[in-house]
Design a protein around this motif. Structure first.
Motif, PDB file in Angstrom:
ATOM      1  N   ALA A   1      61.556  35.959  76.989  1.00  0.00           N
ATOM      2  CA  ALA A   1      60.316  35.504  76.365  1.00  0.00           C
ATOM      3  C   ALA A   1      60.636  34.926  74.987  1.00  0.00           C
ATOM      4  N   PRO A   2      59.935  33.873  74.569  1.00  0.00           N
ATOM      5  CA  PRO A   2      60.213  33.280  73.251  1.00  0.00           C
ATOM      6  C   PRO A   2      59.761  34.160  72.092  1.00  0.00           C
ATOM      7  N   VAL A   3      58.873  35.129  72.384  1.00  0.00           N
ATOM      8  CA  VAL A   3      58.376  36.034  71.347  1.00  0.00           C
ATOM      9  C   VAL A   3      58.480  37.468  71.864  1.00  0.00           C
ATOM     10  N   VAL A   4      59.050  38.350  71.042  1.00  0.00           N
ATOM     11  CA  VAL A   4      59.129  39.769  71.374  1.00  0.00           C
ATOM     12  C   VAL A   4      58.341  40.543  70.320  1.00  0.00           C
ATOM     13  N   LEU A   5      57.442  41.415  70.781  1.00  0.00           N
ATOM     14  CA  LEU A   5      56.631  42.252  69.907  1.00  0.00           C
ATOM     15  C   LEU A   5      57.158  43.687  69.972  1.00  0.00           C
ATOM     16  N   MET A   6      57.296  44.325  68.827  1.00  0.00           N
ATOM     17  CA  MET A   6      57.779  45.705  68.779  1.00  0.00           C
ATOM     18  C   MET A   6      56.819  46.545  67.948  1.00  0.00           C
ATOM     19  N   ASP A   7      56.295  47.600  68.553  1.00  0.00           N
ATOM     20  CA  ASP A   7      55.315  48.461  67.893  1.00  0.00           C
ATOM     21  C   ASP A   7      55.931  49.822  67.596  1.00  0.00           C
ATOM     22  N   GLU A   8      56.343  50.040  66.346  1.00  0.00           N
ATOM     23  CA  GLU A   8      56.945  51.303  65.906  1.00  0.00           C
ATOM     24  C   GLU A   8      58.044  51.760  66.865  1.00  0.00           C
ATOM     25  N   PRO A   9      59.007  50.916  67.214  1.00  0.00           N
ATOM     26  CA  PRO A   9      59.954  51.278  68.276  1.00  0.00           C
ATOM     27  C   PRO A   9      60.914  52.400  67.921  1.00  0.00           C
ATOM     28  N   LEU A  10      61.077  52.701  66.630  1.00  0.00           N
ATOM     29  CA  LEU A  10      62.078  53.685  66.230  1.00  0.00           C
ATOM     30  C   LEU A  10      61.477  54.999  65.744  1.00  0.00           C
ATOM     31  N   SER A  11      60.175  55.127  65.803  1.00  0.00           N
ATOM     32  CA  SER A  11      59.534  56.285  65.174  1.00  0.00           C
ATOM     33  C   SER A  11      59.843  57.606  65.872  1.00  0.00           C
ATOM     34  N   ASN A  12      60.269  57.561  67.139  1.00  0.00           N
ATOM     35  CA  ASN A  12      60.580  58.795  67.862  1.00  0.00           C
ATOM     36  C   ASN A  12      62.043  59.209  67.739  1.00  0.00           C
ATOM     37  N   LEU A  13      62.833  58.445  66.997  1.00  0.00           N
ATOM     38  CA  LEU A  13      64.262  58.717  66.880  1.00  0.00           C
ATOM     39  C   LEU A  13      64.567  59.482  65.595  1.00  0.00           C
ATOM     40  N   ASP A  14      65.679  60.220  65.605  1.00  0.00           N
ATOM     41  CA  ASP A  14      66.083  60.916  64.385  1.00  0.00           C
ATOM     42  C   ASP A  14      66.682  59.912  63.392  1.00  0.00           C
ATOM     43  N   ALA A  15      66.956  60.391  62.178  1.00  0.00           N
ATOM     44  CA  ALA A  15      67.344  59.491  61.088  1.00  0.00           C
ATOM     45  C   ALA A  15      68.610  58.714  61.415  1.00  0.00           C
ATOM     46  N   GLN A  16      69.623  59.371  61.992  1.00  0.00           N
ATOM     47  CA  GLN A  16      70.872  58.700  62.300  1.00  0.00           C
ATOM     48  C   GLN A  16      70.672  57.615  63.361  1.00  0.00           C
ATOM     49  N   LEU A  17      69.907  57.934  64.404  1.00  0.00           N
ATOM     50  CA  LEU A  17      69.643  56.946  65.451  1.00  0.00           C
ATOM     51  C   LEU A  17      68.816  55.780  64.935  1.00  0.00           C
ATOM     52  N   ARG A  18      67.878  56.059  64.029  1.00  0.00           N
ATOM     53  CA  ARG A  18      67.081  54.967  63.462  1.00  0.00           C
ATOM     54  C   ARG A  18      67.973  53.980  62.723  1.00  0.00           C
ATOM     55  N   THR A  19      68.932  54.510  61.965  1.00  0.00           N
ATOM     56  CA  THR A  19      69.867  53.633  61.251  1.00  0.00           C
ATOM     57  C   THR A  19      70.658  52.773  62.224  1.00  0.00           C
ATOM     58  N   GLU A  20      71.162  53.386  63.296  1.00  0.00           N
ATOM     59  CA  GLU A  20      71.939  52.642  64.290  1.00  0.00           C
ATOM     60  C   GLU A  20      71.087  51.587  64.990  1.00  0.00           C
ATOM     61  N   MET A  21      69.856  51.959  65.339  1.00  0.00           N
ATOM     62  CA  MET A  21      69.003  51.032  66.080  1.00  0.00           C
ATOM     63  C   MET A  21      68.495  49.895  65.205  1.00  0.00           C
ATOM     64  N   ARG A  22      68.337  50.130  63.911  1.00  0.00           N
ATOM     65  CA  ARG A  22      67.977  49.028  63.008  1.00  0.00           C
ATOM     66  C   ARG A  22      69.028  47.931  63.079  1.00  0.00           C
TER      67      ARG A  22
ATOM     68  N   SER B   1      64.569  49.976  76.914  1.00  0.00           N
ATOM     69  CA  SER B   1      63.295  49.312  76.641  1.00  0.00           C
ATOM     70  C   SER B   1      63.521  47.936  76.021  1.00  0.00           C
ATOM     71  N   LEU B   2      64.477  47.856  75.114  1.00  0.00           N
ATOM     72  CA  LEU B   2      64.828  46.563  74.513  1.00  0.00           C
ATOM     73  C   LEU B   2      65.367  45.599  75.563  1.00  0.00           C
ATOM     74  N   ALA B   3      66.258  46.101  76.407  1.00  0.00           N
ATOM     75  CA  ALA B   3      66.860  45.247  77.436  1.00  0.00           C
ATOM     76  C   ALA B   3      65.800  44.713  78.392  1.00  0.00           C
ATOM     77  N   ARG B   4      64.837  45.548  78.745  1.00  0.00           N
ATOM     78  CA  ARG B   4      63.762  45.103  79.643  1.00  0.00           C
ATOM     79  C   ARG B   4      62.984  43.951  79.027  1.00  0.00           C
ATOM     80  N   ALA B   5      62.713  44.042  77.721  1.00  0.00           N
ATOM     81  CA  ALA B   5      61.990  42.961  77.043  1.00  0.00           C
ATOM     82  C   ALA B   5      62.852  41.700  76.950  1.00  0.00           C
ATOM     83  N   LEU B   6      64.130  41.866  76.619  1.00  0.00           N
ATOM     84  CA  LEU B   6      65.012  40.708  76.431  1.00  0.00           C
ATOM     85  C   LEU B   6      65.303  39.997  77.752  1.00  0.00           C
ATOM     86  N   ALA B   7      65.340  40.761  78.849  1.00  0.00           N
ATOM     87  CA  ALA B   7      65.650  40.161  80.152  1.00  0.00           C
ATOM     88  C   ALA B   7      64.611  39.120  80.565  1.00  0.00           C
ATOM     89  N   THR B   8      63.399  39.238  80.059  1.00  0.00           N
ATOM     90  CA  THR B   8      62.362  38.257  80.390  1.00  0.00           C
ATOM     91  C   THR B   8      62.629  36.907  79.727  1.00  0.00           C
TER      92      THR B   8
END
Length: 372
Positions: free
Chosen positions: A151-172, A142-149
Motif C-alpha cells: 500500500a502507498p500509505v501505512v497507518l500505525m496506531d500506537e504500535p509499540l505501546s504493548n512492548l517493554d522499554a528495550q523492545l520499544r527501542t529496537e522496534m523504533r 503485523s508490520l509484515a502483513r501491512a507491508l506485503a500489501t
C-alpha cells in the motif's frame, strides 16, 4: 501518495473531539501525530482510514476527495496496537491473509509473503503460531502483513505501546529502517514524545481539539509555539518561571524576588510586564561560584541515570530541574548555583495570559559567559 486534511472536525454527540484540523502530508513522509490521551490523534487516524466518519471538512488523497470512500477502497494498510493476529494461523498465513482481497495469483501472494518476511527478519519463524512468538516478533508479523500489501500509505496506531522499554527501542529502529528502505508514506500515532522525536520527519502535536504545532522534531524542541508544546516535548519537561520585566525592558526578576541592584540582565529587549520564562533542564547549569547570571536554589532530590543526573531544586516555591551530562553528587538541602543561559536562543518567553510563544527582539548586548 500525499494526504490533505481540509478543515476536518469530529463530534461524538455533543462532545467535540477535533476542530478545524488542516494539514498536508507529503508523499514518502514519516509523519507522526502525538498528544496526550484524549487529544484526538487516534480519531484523526481512523478518519484518514475511513473507519470513523468526518463531521465537517474533507480528506484528499492526491487531490482525490475520499471523505466518503469506504476503507477497502482507500488503498491503505494499518498496523494496530494489539497486533490483530489470527491465533489459528501461522506467521506466513497471517501475512498472506492481508492479501486475500487483492487481485493477485497464488504465486504472487507467496512472493509477497516471502518478501515481507525477509524485510522484518522472520523467515525462520514462518511456521510458528502467534502464541510461540515474543511481543516484538508478533509486532513484526503485523508490520509484515501491512507491508506485503505494498500500500502507498501505512497507518500505525500506537504500535509499540504493548512492548517493554528495550523492545520499544529496537522496534523504533526497525520501523525507521523499513520506512527508509520502502519509502511509503507512513502516518504514526503515539502518546510517547520520545517515539515522535526519534522517528518522525515532522510531528503534529494535538491537544484541546486542535493543532498546537506542526514542525520537525528540532523545530518543536527549539521553538515551541506555546507552553503546552514546551512542556510536552522534552524529558524532563521545560522549566517555566514567572518573570517581571522592568520599565526599561532590560532587566527582570523571577517569581516573588523583589527588585535589587542584582536584578538579572536580559539578553534582549522586551516591553515591561509579566511573562513566563522557559529554560530546558540541560541549559540550567550548576556552577560552583555565584555570579550576576546565577540563581541560587535548594536541592530537593537527585536522580542518577548513569551518564546523566537530574537535580530537582526549589526556587521561590517552585521546582526547577537541571540535567547534568555526568555523574553529579550534591547533598539534599544544599544550596546550588544555577547559571542562566548566555545564548538568547536558549531563553523561551511565553505570554503569561495565553501561553503563546513571544519572539523577543534582537540581542541588545553581548551575553557574558561565566565558567563553573
Amino acid at each position: 501518495m500525499s494526504i490533505r486534511l481540509a478543515n476536518v472536525s469530529k463530534d461524538f454527540g455533543n462532545t467535540k473531539v477535533l476542530s478545524d484540523v488542516s494539514v498536508e502530508i507529503e508523499p514518502g513522509e514519516f509523519f507522526v501525530m502525538v498528544g496526550p490521551s484524549g487529544s484526538g490523534k487516534s480519531t484523526l487516524l481512523r478518519m484518514i482510514a475511513g473507519l470513523t466518519s468526518v463531521t465537517d471538512g474533507r480528506i484528499y488523497f492526491n487531490d482525490r476527495d475520499v471523505t466518503d470512500l469506504p476503507p477497502k477502497d482507500r488503498k491503505l494498510a494499518m498496523v494496530f496496537q494489539n497486533y490483530a493476529l489470527l491465533p489459528f494461523m501461522n506467521v506466513a498465513q497471517n501475512i498472506r491473509f492481508g492479501l486475500e482481497n487483492q487481485d493477485l495469483n497464488d504465486d504472487e501472494k507467496s512472493k509477497r509473503v516471502d518478501w515481507a518476511l525477509d524485510l522484518v527478519h522472520l523467515s525462520d519463524l514462518r511456521d510458528r503460531k502467534p502464541k510461540e512468538l515474543s511481543g516484538g516478533q508478533q509486532q513484526r508479523v503485523s508490520l509484515a502483513r501491512a507491508l506485503a500489501t505494498k500500500a502507498p500509505v501505512v497507518l500505525m496506531d500506537e504500535p509499540l505501546s504493548n512492548l517493554d522499554a528495550q523492545l520499544r527501542t529496537e522496534m523504533r529502529e526497525e520501523i525507521a529502517r523499513l520506512h527508509r528502505e520502502i519509502g511509503m508514506t507512513l502516518i504514526y500515532v503515539t502518546h510517547d514524545q520520545v517515539e515522535a522525536m526519534t522517528m518522525g520527519d515532522r510531528i503534529l502535536v494535538l491537544d484541546d481539539e486542535k493543532i498546537q504545532q506542526l514542525g520537525t522534531p528540532l523545530d518543536l524542541y527549539n521553538h515551541p509555539a506555546n507552553e503546552f508544546v514546551a512542556k510536552f516535548i522534552g524529558s524532563p519537561e521545560m522549566n517555566l518561571m514567572p518573570i517581571t520585566i522592568n520599565d526599561d525592558g532590560d532587566r527582570f526578576s523571577i517569581g516573588d524576588t523583589f527588585w535589587t541592584d542584582n536584578a538579572f540582565v536580559l539578553p534582549f529587549d522586551l516591553p515591561a510586564g509579566s511573562y513566563h520564562l522557559g529554560i530546558r533542564p540541560e541549559k540550567l547549569v550548576p556552577v560552583s561560584i555565584a555570579n550576576p547570571d546565577t540563581i541560587t536554589a535548594k536541592v530537593k532530590s537527585l536522580q542518577q541515570l548513569g551518564n546523566d543526573t537530574l537535580i530537582f531544586c526549589d526556587f521561590d516555591g517552585q521546582t526547577l530541574v537541571s540535567r547534568v551530562p555526568e555523574q553529579f553528587t550534591i547533598a539534599v538541602g544544599a544550596d546550588l548555583n544555577l547559571l542562566l543561559p548566555a545564548n538568547a536562543d536558549e531563553w523561551h518567553l511565553f505570554d503569561s495570559n495565553n501561553g503563546v510563544r513571544i519572539t523577543a527582539a534582537a540581542p541588545a548586548r553581548e551575553a557574558v559567559e561565566y565558567g563553573a
